[in-house]
Every structure is written in structure tokens, then in C-alpha cells.
Design a protein around this motif. Structure first.
Motif, PDB file in Angstrom:
ATOM      1  N   ILE A  48       0.827  -1.198   0.000  1.00 10.72           N
ATOM      2  CA  ILE A  48       0.000   0.000   0.000  1.00 10.72           C
ATOM      3  C   ILE A  48       0.862   1.248   0.000  1.00 10.72           C
ATOM      4  N   HIS A  72      -2.327  -8.427 -12.297  1.00  9.73           N
ATOM      5  CA  HIS A  72      -3.420  -9.390 -12.357  1.00  9.73           C
ATOM      6  C   HIS A  72      -4.257  -9.300 -11.085  1.00  9.73           C
ATOM      7  N   LEU A  77      -6.805  -7.424  -9.112  1.00  7.98           N
ATOM      8  CA  LEU A  77      -7.837  -6.389  -9.213  1.00  7.98           C
ATOM      9  C   LEU A  77      -7.983  -5.585  -7.935  1.00  7.98           C
ATOM     10  N   ALA A  78      -7.649  -6.207  -6.794  1.00  5.02           N
ATOM     11  CA  ALA A  78      -7.823  -5.488  -5.532  1.00  5.02           C
ATOM     12  C   ALA A  78      -6.856  -4.308  -5.443  1.00  5.02           C
ATOM     13  N   THR A  79      -5.579  -4.498  -5.790  1.00  3.46           N
ATOM     14  CA  THR A  79      -4.655  -3.367  -5.750  1.00  3.46           C
ATOM     15  C   THR A  79      -4.992  -2.383  -6.867  1.00  3.46           C
ATOM     16  N   ASN A 129      -7.918  -1.611  -7.933  1.00  2.00           N
ATOM     17  CA  ASN A 129      -9.035  -0.821  -7.441  1.00  2.00           C
ATOM     18  C   ASN A 129      -8.548   0.239  -6.463  1.00  2.00           C
ATOM     19  N   TYR A 130      -7.564  -0.132  -5.642  1.00  2.00           N
ATOM     20  CA  TYR A 130      -7.033   0.821  -4.664  1.00  2.00           C
ATOM     21  C   TYR A 130      -6.280   1.955  -5.358  1.00  2.00           C
ATOM     22  N   ASN A 175      -8.570   3.941  -8.564  1.00  2.00           N
ATOM     23  CA  ASN A 175      -9.958   4.304  -8.401  1.00  2.00           C
ATOM     24  C   ASN A 175     -10.193   5.670  -9.037  1.00  2.00           C
ATOM     25  N   ILE A 188     -15.622  -2.668 -12.006  1.00  5.64           N
ATOM     26  CA  ILE A 188     -15.619  -3.483 -10.791  1.00  5.64           C
ATOM     27  C   ILE A 188     -17.016  -3.595 -10.187  1.00  5.64           C
ATOM     28  N   LEU A 245     -13.048 -13.208 -13.346  1.00  7.06           N
ATOM     29  CA  LEU A 245     -11.881 -12.640 -12.644  1.00  7.06           C
ATOM     30  C   LEU A 245     -12.288 -12.085 -11.286  1.00  7.06           C
ATOM     31  N   ALA A 302     -13.120 -14.572  -8.521  1.00  4.48           N
ATOM     32  CA  ALA A 302     -12.026 -15.379  -7.975  1.00  4.48           C
ATOM     33  C   ALA A 302     -11.263 -14.668  -6.875  1.00  4.48           C
ATOM     34  N   ILE A 303     -11.501 -13.378  -6.696  1.00  4.34           N
ATOM     35  CA  ILE A 303     -10.732 -12.631  -5.700  1.00  4.34           C
ATOM     36  C   ILE A 303     -11.240 -12.921  -4.298  1.00  4.34           C
ATOM     37  N   PRO A 304     -10.336 -13.329  -3.405  1.00  7.76           N
ATOM     38  CA  PRO A 304     -10.791 -13.621  -2.046  1.00  7.76           C
ATOM     39  C   PRO A 304     -11.205 -12.353  -1.304  1.00  7.76           C
ATOM     40  N   ILE A 305     -12.224 -12.472  -0.482  1.00 13.06           N
ATOM     41  CA  ILE A 305     -12.671 -11.359   0.353  1.00 13.06           C
ATOM     42  C   ILE A 305     -12.213 -11.676   1.775  1.00 13.06           C
ATOM     43  N   ILE A 306     -11.704 -10.667   2.485  1.00 13.63           N
ATOM     44  CA  ILE A 306     -11.224 -10.930   3.840  1.00 13.63           C
ATOM     45  C   ILE A 306     -12.390 -10.916   4.801  1.00 13.63           C
ATOM     46  N   ILE A 339      -7.426 -16.628 -10.971  1.00  8.23           N
ATOM     47  CA  ILE A 339      -8.345 -17.705 -11.344  1.00  8.23           C
ATOM     48  C   ILE A 339      -7.694 -19.064 -11.076  1.00  8.23           C
ATOM     49  N   SER A 375      -8.101 -16.129   4.843  1.00  8.73           N
ATOM     50  CA  SER A 375      -9.486 -16.040   5.311  1.00  8.73           C
ATOM     51  C   SER A 375     -10.415 -16.863   4.434  1.00  8.73           C
ATOM     52  N   LYS A 376     -10.013 -17.079   3.198  1.00  8.49           N
ATOM     53  CA  LYS A 376     -10.904 -17.817   2.304  1.00  8.49           C
ATOM     54  C   LYS A 376     -10.740 -19.336   2.438  1.00  8.49           C
ATOM     55  N   PRO A 400      -5.464  -4.704   0.311  1.00  8.32           N
ATOM     56  CA  PRO A 400      -6.576  -4.190  -0.480  1.00  8.32           C
ATOM     57  C   PRO A 400      -7.561  -5.302  -0.823  1.00  8.32           C
ATOM     58  N   LEU A 425     -11.701  -5.872  -2.692  1.00  4.22           N
ATOM     59  CA  LEU A 425     -12.726  -5.170  -3.468  1.00  4.22           C
ATOM     60  C   LEU A 425     -13.904  -4.731  -2.627  1.00  4.22           C
TER      61      LEU A 425
END
Lengths: 331, 331
Positions: free
Chosen positions: A192, A214, A216-218, A220-221, A224, A246, A257, A260-264, B192, B223-224, B263, B265
Motif C-alpha cells: 500500500i 493481475h 484487481l484489488a490493488t 481498485n485501490y 480508483n 468493478i 476474474l 475469484a478474488i478472495p474477500i477478507i 483464477i 481467510s478464504k 486491499p 474489493l
């Protein structure tokens, strides 16, 4: 906004030598890419490995020459009519993924930063360059700068090395920095802070960024408010703003895509969700068929997907999909 | 709860010319049987060194200075560090196997996949015939959803990154171990493929009841997919508990920082903050609590007293921080 870089119908082929007496195979890495990058804008290229995002980045920087198509810098074709090649070269900088490989191991940080400035500005006196180097190192958060000047790359941590690479890129007063996975090799807790520096360079100095990733979370940060190009097998399959894509992905690949992103959050059951894809195997770059390149993995593919595809405009997002009604119906 | 492995006060040092670098410092932990336990830490936190002690395979000049590692196998319990070299050779891979970091480079480039599988099987089971070996390989390659006819006679360079990683997972299952160590199994892969590999691992974990120790620096992956999580920093265990407890209660400031700096989403962009400072210099460790120079909750006692691991009231949740006294939850 002023246009900085324009890519027009870019194709990139790599030749792959076949077995003896066989015809040479052609790997088609990029297919008809059109893109405009404006001054002060952040653009993200996102996609899985092998989708051509790094190749496209290298074409923008001028490290690779496209097989077909043109790159324009401020309206001038960089391979033909460019009046000042020097201006283009210093205006467009590249930050690589592996900061260790990007810095010369036998040069100190000072030497690595001194050479490019001296090369571009031969008339500048040494004292002034020294001041500039100090200034840039502190700009990227390496304070006090004197502590780092005489160190070698191996004496710095990954995060610090990547900051040096950023300082080196900024030192030539660029208009655009192409950052190829700049944080993927850096510890999560420090990612970050590197992205924050890049954000600051964008807002304070007005430098445009192309962020290749690859993750997407970073993306998006960092981006944005910026633009995003989702790439699949050498084509831009979705082109719009980061927020639009997004929050409301249109292309079936973008949806896969994002899913597939993990959510915390351990309370969300994420494991029972299947990724909306037919198969894990990425399509072949060698014998491309006509029609949609995502055909073999798309859950919504129909026979008409084998015809040539064209971009559809949904809101402000350009989507390369021939069966959007089908995708939306099943949503 | 049943356990499979127990670390008891393990200390590992890298013995250099002028000083000893302590990579793992007085580490004690019980790994539950049949579950996925994640070991989270930044680079240099000692997680790979710790995992290599399980195979008594610390790379030189590293040395396990003291401590015990108990293996609970069915009816007998023994210290892995006491095994003689012959017994150790039998123990490795058949009881505990490992999927190494960067599976891309873990396979022998000049042997086909089957030759490598057969070689490993033969070392452990001298009388095995080629047909028997083939049957075993087919079984495991099918388990990881690989087309064995394609993979069998292939050399590693003919496979994609995700396929090689799956071959390595099949490889680790070959001798039916009860614990598999996964060292950053998906770092070089995109989201993916990452999701696909983890779902596969979860399936193996549930169906074959194999315990797993997952080393990673990516807290969103934990966490996932994991059941329990141990957080390591500067060679020490900072926090241990079930994923649900650790992620929802966010007790230790370092764990909290890790979660907040990643980060994602679904998070508000303004809530993402980096952890200040840099990871500790192992040659010059901070006094007291190793994390205090970067901690936003540090108070006067932190640089002096090294906190003890305390068990929190909600059971099976260990925290090493002076903010918690254990027993009750007073902060």
C-alpha cells in the motif's frame, strides 16, 4: 485532456520455430489493440498470465516494435515522424516487476540514479544533479537520502529497491510511467505504501500511469477513478472506468476474474461459489480461430460467437462480446 | 482436539562468521490434525525456515539449536529431530511432504513427469513395478484434474504454470503422507488459477483427511481457505487461533495491521492503511516486543518487556502482546 499516447490497431506476433521441415509457427500475442492514454490519467491493464499485458506495456515504452499498427506520442508516430525521439524516450518510463533485476548489482544507488540524468541532460552540473537525486529519493520516501546513496541494491529491502526504481523513473520528468506488476514481489504490509507514492506522483506531478497487474484489488485501490482495460488473449475485452467495471462487470471473463478474488471475511462462504468458467485451460495463441477468443471458456457461448466479434458500447464501457443479451439474461 | 505435529520451543539459527542470526525464536505451536493451518508472515519472518525443520532439512548454515518437534503418528509419538538418517529418509515424504515455493523450478527439467514419479516411488518401495507405479500416478494425476495421457510423457517445460503446480501437488500425495507443507503454492499464479488450486487442495484435505500447513504472506487467501491461522513476525509466533476468531476479533496490532493493509474489493478505499516502517532487521532485533517500532499501540513497557503468549478466554486463541493479560479479555 490532452492525448499523450495513442495505440492504433496494434498487432504483435512472435515467431516460434517448429520442428525440422515444419512451417514456422506464429504466436499471436496482441490482436488489434486500440487505446488512448491522456495526460494525468491512470490506466490499468488487467488479465491473467499470457494475456499480453506486459507486451502491450513494452510497446508503449518503445522496447518492442509492434508487428503491425502504429504508436503515436503526442500525435506523432514514434517509428516514423517523431521529431524528438529524446523527448519521447525520457517522457515514457518503465518500472519493472523485479526490482532486484532492474538495478545493476555492482552500482550504488547514487550511480544508478546519476547515469540516466547525466545522459539526458549533459549540460547540467554535478552539484545540481546531486541535489535532484536527493530530492527524488525523499520524494519516494527514502529519508534521509544520504543514508541510501552509497548502498548497493542487495543492502536494501524489496520495498526500498522498488522505491529506488520509482525515483529513477521520476528523475527524467516523465509524462507517463508504465509500472509492470510493481508490487507483486513486495510484502503485503508494504504494498500500500508503494501504491500511495505512485498515487502521489500522479496527483502532485501529474504523471500518467499505466498499471499492469493481475490483482484487481490493488488496481481498485490505486486506480480508483481511472480507466481499466481487461485483457484476454491479446485483446481488450472490456474498456471503461475502474468503478464501472468493478461494480458492474459486463464481460463474462471480467465476471470470472472478479469472482475469484478472495474477500477478507471468514463469515462469507466463498468456497461453495464456483468460478463461472467452462474450463481452466486458457485458449491457444498459435492457431486462433475467427470469432470470440473467450469462446472455449465462456458459459454463454453460442454458435454465433464463432463469427467475428465487435465492440458493443454499454453505458461508457466498451465490451467485446457477441452475446451480451445472453449474458445479461442469465444474470 | 487431536494434533499431528507439535513444535516445542524450537530455535533455529543461521551461524555466520561473526554472529548468529536467529530466524526462528522459541516457537511453540500444535498443528491440528485434518485441518488447513495457515502460517502467515512477511518475507524474512522465518516461516519457510520453520517449515523446513519439520523435515529436519534446514539449509546450511542454518541449525536447529534447541527444541523438539513431535510427530503424532497413529499410536506412536516421536521427536522428528531424534530420527537417524535412515529413519529420516523413510520419514520424509511418506509422513510429511512438501510443495515447494515456485513449483515451476521444483521439477527436473530433463526427466518426464512419469520418470520423476517412478523414481520417488522406487526409493521408498523397492519392489514396485512400472505398471503399479503407473496406476498410482494415474490415480493422483486424475485427482488433481490433469489429463494423465498428456502429462505423463511430458517434460516440465511443456506444461503451464498451473499444470506444474498441480503436478507438484500430485507429487506430494504420492506416498500418502498425513501432513503436506504448502510453501506459497500460488505466488506466481494469477487469481483464477489460484482459486482453482486452493479448491482442489480443500477437496484433498476433506476427502483424504490430509492435514495441511499453508505458508503464505497473503492474508486474504487465509481467510478464504484456511481453518486455523498462526501469525509469525521476526521469527516469533504473534497470534494463533481459528480463522474466525482471529479475523473477527483482530486482537494483535500486527494482525490487525496486516488485515487493514490488504486491499480488497469489498473494502472502503480510505480504510486501507499501510503498516508503517520496515520488517525487522534480523541482525539487529528490537528489544522487548519485536513489533513495537511499527506498532501504533505501543506504550512504555513494549520496548522493555518481551510479552508472553497468553491464552484468551474464548479458548484456543493465543496472543503475544502486552495489551492482553489472558484469562479475561481486558484490554
Amino acid at each position: 485532456m490532452n492525448e499523450l499516447i495513442r495505440l492504433e490497431n496494434i498487432y504483435m506476433n512472435f515467431e516460434k520455430s517448429g520442428k525440422i521441415l515444419e512451417k514456422e509457427k506464429v504466436v499471436q500475442v496482441l490482436q488489434d489493440v486500440n487505446l488512448t492514454i491522456n495526460e494525468g490519467e491512470i490506466t490499468v491493464f488487467v488479465g491473467e498470465s499470457g494475456c499480453g499485458k506486459t507486451t502491450l506495456g513494452k510497446i508503449v515504452v518503445g522496447l518492442l516494435k509492434p508487428s503491425k499498427g502504429n504508436v503515436y506520442f503526442k500525435g506523432q508516430n514514434i517509428n516514423k515522424t517523431l521529431s524528438s525521439k529524446k523527448e519521447y524516450k525520457s517522457s515514457v518510463q518503465f518500472v519493472q516487476q523485479d526490482s532486484y533485476a532492474a538495478l545493476n548489482p555492482v552500482r550504488t544507488i547514487y550511480q544508478s540514479l546519476f547515469a540516466p540524468i547525466k545522459n539526458q541532460r549533459r549540460e547540467m552540473p554535478k552539484g545540481e544533479i546531486d541535489n535532484k537525486i536527493n530530492e527524488y529519493l525523499e520524494l519516494v520516501g527514502l529519508k534521509p537520502a544520504e543514508q541510501f546513496l552509497n548502498k548497493f541494491p542487495h543492502q536494501l529491502s524489496g520495498g526500498q529497491r522498488q522505491r529506488v526504481c520509482l525515483a529513477r523513473a521520476v528523475s527524467l520528468d516523465p509524462k507517463l510511467i508504465v509500472a509492470d506488476e510493481p508490487v507483486s514481489m513486495i510484502d503485503v504490509s508494504l504494498r500500500i505504501s508503494i501504491l500511495d507514492i505512485m498515487k502521489r506522483l500522479n496527483t502532485e506531478l501529474g504523471i500518467s500511469f499505466i498499471y499492469i497487474t493481475h490483482d484487481l484489488a490493488t488496481a481498485n485501490y490505486f486506480a480508483n477513478g481511472g480507466k481499466m482495460c481487461v485483457m484476454y488473449l491479446g485483446e481488450i475485452v472490456e474498456d471503461g472506468t475502474v468503478q464501472d467495471i468493478i461494480s458492474n462487470p459486463r464481460h463474462p471473463y471480467t465476471r470470472a476474474l472478479i469472482s475469484a478474488i478472495p474477500i477478507i471475511d471468514p463469515d462469507v462462504d466463498q468456497l461453495s461459489k464456483e468460478i463461472p468458467l467452462k474450463t481452466m485451460e486458457i485458449g491457444n495463441l498459435i492457431d486462433r480461430h475467427i470469432g470470440c477468443s473467450f469462446y472455449s471458456r465462456c458459459l454463454y457461448s453460442k454458435e454465433k460467437c464463432l463469427n467475428p466479434v465487435e465492440y458493443v458500447l454499454v453505458g461508457n464501457t466498451k465490451v467485446l462480446c457477441c452475446n451480451l443479451e445472453g449474458v445479461n439474461d442469465e444474470k | 482436539m487431536e494434533h499431528i505435529v507439535e513444535f516445542k520451543n524450537v530455535i533455529v539459527e543461521y551461524q555466520m562468521k561473526h554472529y548468529n542470526l536467529r530466524a526462528v525464536n522459541d516457537f511453540s505451536l500444535k498443528i491440528p490434525r485434518g485441518k488447513i493451518t495457515a502460517l502467515v508472515g512477511e518475507s524474512g519472518s522465518g516461516k519457510t525456515t520453520l517449515a523446513s525443520t519439520l523435515l529436519n532439512n534446514v539449509s546450511k548454515p542454518g541449525k536447529i539449536v534447541s527444541g523438539e518437534i513431535l510427530y503424532y503418528g497413529g499410536d506412536s509419538v516421536y521427536n522428528i529431530l531424534d530420527l537417524d538418517s535412515k529413519k529420516l529418509n523413510q520419514f520424509r515424504w511418506s509422513k510429511i511432504s512438501m510443495v515447494f515455493q515456485g513449483a515451476q523450478n521444483a521439477l527436473n527439467p530433463i526427466m518426464t513427469i512419469f520418470e520423476q514419479f517412478y523414481e520417488t516411488l522406487k526409493v521408498h518401495r523397492h519392489d514396485i513395478t512400472e505398471e503399479e507405479a503407473e496406476a498410482i500416478c494415474i490415480q493422483y494425476l486424475e485427482l488433481v484434474n490433469l489429463d494423465y495421457e498428456k502429462v505423463f510423457k511430458a517434460y516440465p517445460h511443456e506444461l503451464s504454470g498451473g499444470m506444474k503446480q498441480r503436478v507438484m501437488i500430485a507429487f506430494s500425495l504420492l506416498l500418502e503422507p498425513s501432513l503436506i507443507i504448502l510453501d506459497e503454492p500460488t505466488t506466481a499464479l494469477d487469481v483464477i488459477v489460484q482459486d482453482y488450486i486452493f479448491k482442489l487442495l480443500k477437496k484433498i484435505n476433506v476427502e483424504l483427511k490430509i492435514s495441511m500447513l499453508l505458508l503464505t504472506h497473503d492474508i486474504s487467501v487465509v481467510s478464504k481457505y484456511a481453518d486455523y491461522v498462526a501469525v509469525m513476525y521476526g521469527g516469533k509466533l504473534m497470534e494463533y487461533g481459528s480463522v474466525k476468531n482471529v479475523f473477527t476479533q483482530k486482537r494483535h496490532p500486527y494482525t490487525k495491521g496486516l488485515i487493514e493493509s490488504t486491499p480488497s474489493l469489498d473494502k472502503d478505499i480510505d480504510s486501507i492503511k499501510p503498516i508503517p516502517g520496515n520488517p525487522p532487521d534480523l541482525m539487529n532485533m528490537p528489544s522487548g516486543c519485536v513489533f513495537h517500532p511499527r506498532c501504533n499501540k505501543a506504550f512504555s513497557a513494549c520496548p522493555i518487556t518481551d510479552p508472553k503468549l497468553v491464552l484468551l478466554e474464548n479458548g484456543n486463541h493465543l496472543v503475544k502482546c502486552l495489551l492482553y493479560k489472558g484469562g479475561d479479555d481486558n484490554e
